[in-house]
Motif scaffolding. Structure first.
Motif, PDB file in Angstrom:
ATOM      1  N   ASP A 148      -6.085   1.159   3.069  1.00  0.00           N
ATOM      2  CA  ASP A 148      -6.640   0.308   4.118  1.00  0.00           C
ATOM      3  C   ASP A 148      -7.615  -0.711   3.535  1.00  0.00           C
ATOM      4  OD1 ASP A 148      -5.188   1.598   6.061  1.00  0.00           O
ATOM      5  OD2 ASP A 148      -6.828   2.890   6.708  1.00  0.00           O
ATOM      6  N   ALA A 149      -8.335  -0.330   2.473  1.00  0.00           N
ATOM      7  CA  ALA A 149      -9.334  -1.215   1.872  1.00  0.00           C
ATOM      8  C   ALA A 149      -8.732  -2.239   0.924  1.00  0.00           C
ATOM      9  CB  ALA A 149     -10.381  -0.384   1.140  1.00  0.00           C
ATOM     10  N   ASP A 150      -7.454  -2.100   0.619  1.00  0.00           N
ATOM     11  CA  ASP A 150      -6.781  -3.002  -0.315  1.00  0.00           C
ATOM     12  C   ASP A 150      -6.442  -4.320   0.386  1.00  0.00           C
ATOM     13  OD1 ASP A 150      -5.338  -4.163  -2.371  1.00  0.00           O
ATOM     14  OD2 ASP A 150      -3.491  -3.096  -1.858  1.00  0.00           O
ATOM     15  N   GLU A 151      -7.199  -5.373   0.087  1.00  0.00           N
ATOM     16  CA  GLU A 151      -7.018  -6.653   0.758  1.00  0.00           C
ATOM     17  C   GLU A 151      -5.684  -7.313   0.423  1.00  0.00           C
ATOM     18  OE1 GLU A 151     -10.396  -9.057  -0.083  1.00  0.00           O
ATOM     19  OE2 GLU A 151     -11.787  -7.798   1.063  1.00  0.00           O
ATOM     20  N   GLU A 152      -5.108  -6.964  -0.707  1.00  0.00           N
ATOM     21  CA  GLU A 152      -3.822  -7.547  -1.094  1.00  0.00           C
ATOM     22  C   GLU A 152      -2.633  -6.753  -0.554  1.00  0.00           C
ATOM     23  OE1 GLU A 152      -3.831  -7.930  -5.302  1.00  0.00           O
ATOM     24  OE2 GLU A 152      -5.442  -9.413  -5.339  1.00  0.00           O
ATOM     25  N   ASN A 153      -2.920  -5.621   0.095  1.00  0.00           N
ATOM     26  CA  ASN A 153      -1.870  -4.773   0.673  1.00  0.00           C
ATOM     27  C   ASN A 153      -0.819  -4.345  -0.348  1.00  0.00           C
ATOM     28  OD1 ASN A 153      -2.920  -4.876   3.358  1.00  0.00           O
ATOM     29  ND2 ASN A 153      -2.039  -6.912   3.589  1.00  0.00           N
ATOM     30  N   ALA A 154      -1.283  -4.118  -1.576  1.00  0.00           N
ATOM     31  CA  ALA A 154      -0.366  -3.696  -2.637  1.00  0.00           C
ATOM     32  C   ALA A 154      -0.278  -2.180  -2.748  1.00  0.00           C
ATOM     33  CB  ALA A 154      -0.815  -4.286  -3.977  1.00  0.00           C
ATOM     34  N   LEU A 155      -1.295  -1.477  -2.251  1.00  0.00           N
ATOM     35  CA  LEU A 155      -1.333  -0.023  -2.379  1.00  0.00           C
ATOM     36  C   LEU A 155      -0.630   0.642  -1.199  1.00  0.00           C
ATOM     37  CD1 LEU A 155      -5.027   0.507  -3.572  1.00  0.00           C
ATOM     38  CD2 LEU A 155      -2.943   0.408  -4.960  1.00  0.00           C
ATOM     39  N   VAL A 156       0.110   1.696  -1.494  1.00  0.00           N
ATOM     40  CA  VAL A 156       0.798   2.478  -0.461  1.00  0.00           C
ATOM     41  C   VAL A 156       0.235   3.895  -0.494  1.00  0.00           C
ATOM     42  CG1 VAL A 156       3.004   3.382   0.349  1.00  0.00           C
ATOM     43  CG2 VAL A 156       2.882   1.097  -0.678  1.00  0.00           C
ATOM     44  N   ALA A 157      -0.280   4.342   0.621  1.00  0.00           N
ATOM     45  CA  ALA A 157      -0.910   5.661   0.678  1.00  0.00           C
ATOM     46  C   ALA A 157       0.124   6.772   0.592  1.00  0.00           C
ATOM     47  CB  ALA A 157      -1.709   5.803   1.972  1.00  0.00           C
ATOM     48  N   ASP A 158      -0.223   7.838  -0.149  1.00  0.00           N
ATOM     49  CA  ASP A 158       0.638   9.023  -0.178  1.00  0.00           C
ATOM     50  C   ASP A 158      -0.111  10.286   0.243  1.00  0.00           C
ATOM     51  OD1 ASP A 158      -0.904   9.505  -2.445  1.00  0.00           O
ATOM     52  OD2 ASP A 158       0.719   9.061  -3.849  1.00  0.00           O
ATOM     53  N   TYR A 159      -1.412  10.144   0.571  1.00  0.00           N
ATOM     54  CA  TYR A 159      -2.138  11.282   1.119  1.00  0.00           C
ATOM     55  C   TYR A 159      -3.284  10.782   1.990  1.00  0.00           C
ATOM     56  CZ  TYR A 159      -6.177  10.961  -2.131  1.00  0.00           C
ATOM     57  OH  TYR A 159      -7.303  10.567  -2.817  1.00  0.00           O
ATOM     58  N   ALA A 160      -3.818  11.687   2.795  1.00  0.00           N
ATOM     59  CA  ALA A 160      -4.931  11.355   3.685  1.00  0.00           C
ATOM     60  C   ALA A 160      -6.023  12.396   3.528  1.00  0.00           C
ATOM     61  CB  ALA A 160      -4.461  11.298   5.140  1.00  0.00           C
TER      62      ALA A 160
END
Length: 408
Positions: free
Chosen positions: A95-107
Motif C-alpha cells: 500500500d505504501a509503494d507509490e510506484e505500485n510495483a510491489l505485490v503483497a503476499d502476506y498480511a
C-alpha cells in the motif's frame, strides 16, 4: 452461535519487565538475539475452519529467549498470515509503494499481543486473506490453505529490537466474501449551549439536533487502518460553553476545557476539566488530530458574508428548496446540517443554495452525480452524488466545505 476454537494445551510465556537491581544478587538482564521460538500446532489443524461462523482461533507459542536464562521481558508479538506460504511483501508495504510495483503476499493482523497466546478473530483472519488474495464476490474459494507465523520483537519507542519469526503453521479455512475498504475517518461531535437546540443531548439520535459532527478534509490522507487524522470546524463562536464528544458520546473521553478560553484538552477518562469557551466571541477554527487526541482553537480574522438561511436541494425533493438546520442557536452562523436517506441501490444528486434563487449555489465534482463524501464545493459547481444510506450532510458557507457522514 459462533465457535471459539481453542488449543488442547496452552503454553503461556511469562510477561514482565526488565528487573531493576535491588540487592547484590539481582542484575539487569542483557537483551540478546533469540535464534528460534515455536508456534504450537493447534488442535483444529485437521479441520476446515468456517470463518463466517467462528468467533476466534486460539494461537499459542513459546517465549523467545531474549535474555540469558530467559528472564522475564516485555516482548510484543504480531500475527502474520499468507495464503501462499510466502512472506516477502506485506499488504502495508504494498500500500505504501507509490510506484505500485510491489505485490503483497502476506498480511499482518493489526492487534498485537504481549503474552504468548492470542485469540485471532476469524473476521480479521478472513479480511487479511482477502486483502492478499483480492477475491471477487463470485470467486471466493470453498477451502483455502492458510499459513500463519508469529513475529516477535522488543518495542523501544518506535523501534523494533531483535525481531524474530516463528515456524509456520498451516491450517485450512473456509473464507467468505468481504467488501474491502479503508477505515472511515474517526469522527467527533460538537455539543453545547449554542449548538442546535442547546440541550446538550449526547446520543446518536440527537445528531443534527443537539450535537454536530466536525468536517472531514478532502485533501487529507487519513490512516487507512484506523481512520485517524485531522478533522476541522470553522464557524462563529459565542462565549457560551461547549465540549467535543467522541463517536460513542462518552463524556469521560471528551475534549473539555482547561479553565482558560480557547483551549481544549482530551479527558481520557480522567477528571472533568469543565467546559470549553471562546473569548472574545468571533470566528474560530477548531482542529482535532484524532490519532494524537489533540485539539487547537485558533481565532480567525475574517468577515464573511452572512446568509440568513442555506438550503439543500436535489432530485430527492424534485429540486425544491429544503431548509438546512443552522448549527448555531444564536449569533452569526455559517455551518448547516441536513439529514438525508437514500434508498438502496440508488444515487441522489444534491446542491447547496440560497432560498428562492440559483444566483448563489454550490456544487462539486467533475460531472453531475459523481459520488463524493467530502470536498470544497464551488460556486455553480456540479451536482453532488449521494449513495444509498442515511447521511448527516454538513455544509460551510464560508469555505464551501461539505462533509457527508453516515448516521449511526
Amino acid at each position: 452461535m459462533k465457535n471459539k476454537l481453542l488449543l488442547g494445551a496452552v503454553l503461556v510465556g511469562t510477561a514482565g519487565i526488565f528487573a531493576a537491581c535491588s540487592d547484590d544478587n539481582d542484575s539487569n538482564p542483557t537483551l540478546i538475539q533469540p535464534t528460534e521460538f515455536v508456534l504450537n500446532t493447534p488442535a483444529y489443524v485437521n479441520e476446515t475452519v468456517d470463518l463466517e461462523n467462528t468467533e476466534a482461533l486460539r494461537l499459542t507459542w513459546s517465549q523467545p529467549e531474549y535474555t540469558t536464562g530467559n528472564a522475564p521481558i516485555n516482548a510484543t508479538y504480531e500475527i502474520q498470515v499468507s495464503p501462499t506460504n510466502s512472506f516477502t511483501v506485506s499488504t502495508d508495504e504494498a500500500d505504501a509503494d507509490e510506484e505500485n510495483a510491489l505485490v503483497a503476499d502476506y498480511a499482518v493482523i493489526d492487534k498485537t499481543s504481549t503474552t504468548c497466546f492470542a485469540d485471532l478473530a476469524a473476521s480479521e483472519l478472513n479480511k487479511a486473506l482477502a486483502k492478499v488474495a483480492k477475491w471477487k464476490a463470485d470467486a471466493v474459494p470453498a477451502e483455502q490453505k492458510t499459513f500463519i507465523r508469529i513475529n516477535a520483537f522488543v518495542l523501544e519507542g518506535m523501534n523494533r529490537l531483535n525481531a524474530i519469526t516463528s515456524n509456520v503453521v498451516e491450517i485450512s479455512v473456509a473464507p467468505y466474501y468481504v467488501e474491502l475498504s479503508d477505515a472511515a475517518p474517526i469522527m467527533w461531535y460538537l455539543i453545547g449551549s449554542n449548538f442546535g437546540d442547546g440541550t446538550w443531548g449526547n446520543s446518536a439520535d440527537k445528531v443534527g439536533v443537539s450535537n454536530f459532527p466536525l468536517f472531514v478534509q478532502s485533501d487529507y490522507s487519513y490512516d487507512k487502518v484506523t481512520g485517524a487524522g485531522e478533522i476541522t470546524y470553522l464557524n462563529y463562536f459565542t462565549t457560551e460553553e461547549w465540549k467535543i464528544l467522541p463517536a460513542d458520546f462518552n463524556w469521560e473521553y471528551a475534549f473539555c476545557g482547561t479553565g482558560a478560553p480557547n483551549e481544549a484538552v482530551y479527558r481520557n477518562g480522567g477528571a472533568d476539566g469543565g467546559n470549553i469557551t471562546c473569548n472574545p466571541a468571533g470566528y474560530y477554527l477548531v482542529t482535532i488530530n484524532t490519532g494524537e487526541n489533540t485539539c487547537t482553537i485558533v481565532n480567525q480574522e475574517i468577515t464573511p458574508a452572512v446568509y440568513g438561511q442555506i438550503c439543500i436541494t436535489g432530485d430527492f425533493c424534485d429540486w425544491a428548496d429544503q431548509n438546512m438546520t443552522p448549527v448555531n442557536k444564536s449569533g452569526e452562523n455559517h455551518v448547516w446540517c441536513y439529514m438525508l436517506t437514500v434508498e438502496e441501490d440508488a444515487v441522489k444528486q444534491i446542491k447547496f443554495k440560497i432560498p428562492g434563487s440559483w444566483d448563489t449555489n454550490w456544487g462539486y465534482g467533475s460531472e453531475d452525480g459523481e459520488v463524493s463524501v467530502c470536498g470544497k464545493a464551488a460556486a455553480g459547481g456540479k451536482n453532488i452524488g449521494v449513495a444509498a444510506g442515511t447521511w448527516v450532510i454538513m455544509f460551510n458557507d464560508i469555505t464551501g466545505e461539505f462533509s457527508i457522514i453516515p448516521k449511526k
